[in-house]
Scaffold this motif. Structure first.
Motif: not given
Length: 135
Positions: A19, A101, A81, A107-108, A104-105, A84-85
């Motif tokens: 993460q 958050r 992806a 990146v996912g 992170d979304r 975790r993301y």
């Protein structure tokens, strides 16, 4: 104090694809690049050793097997992806929120799209090996 980096104890160091890590963005295209190089090296060495007009039956299956392994690894990265993301496969999703958050979304989302693109690139790398019959 704002310019100083936080010292992380050795036991709390993040994993390579964890993460907050951007390595997941590089992993799928790197797998495709490795498959691309290995596929063409196998075919080039095969044709160089056995000469022009040699059938490509054996290297064809090596390239296809390598493709299956690489696509399986990319599917694992895509699952990572998503899990975790929180990546989703929505093309026109707007991520305008500026929070950890939301980053992170993002990146996912990008990692998932790169996984799809890399898997498609591997399929298109395997196609010439399946179509061409000889060197």
């Amino acid at each position: 104090m704002a310019g100083r980096k936080k010292i992380v104890p050795p036991g709390e160091a993040p994993r390579v694809i964890d993460q907050g890590s951007v390595w997941i963005l590089v992993a799928a295209p790197s797998i495709w690049a490795a498959h691309f190089l290995l596929s063409y090296w196998v075919a080039a060495i095969w044709c160089a050793k056995l000469g022009r007009g040699t059938p490509l039956a054996e290297p064809r299956w090596i390239i296809a097997g390598l493709g299956v392994l690489c696509i399986a690894a990319i599917v694992g990265l895509a699952a990572l992806a998503i899990r975790r993301y929180g990546g989703v496969f929505v093309i026109f999703e707007e991520i305008t929120e500026s929070s950890e958050r939301a980053r992170d979304r993002f990146v996912g989302h990008v990692a998932l799209l790169l996984c799809v693109l890399s898997a498609a690139a591997i399929v298109f790398t395997v196609i010439p090996g399946m179509v061409l019959g000889q060197c």
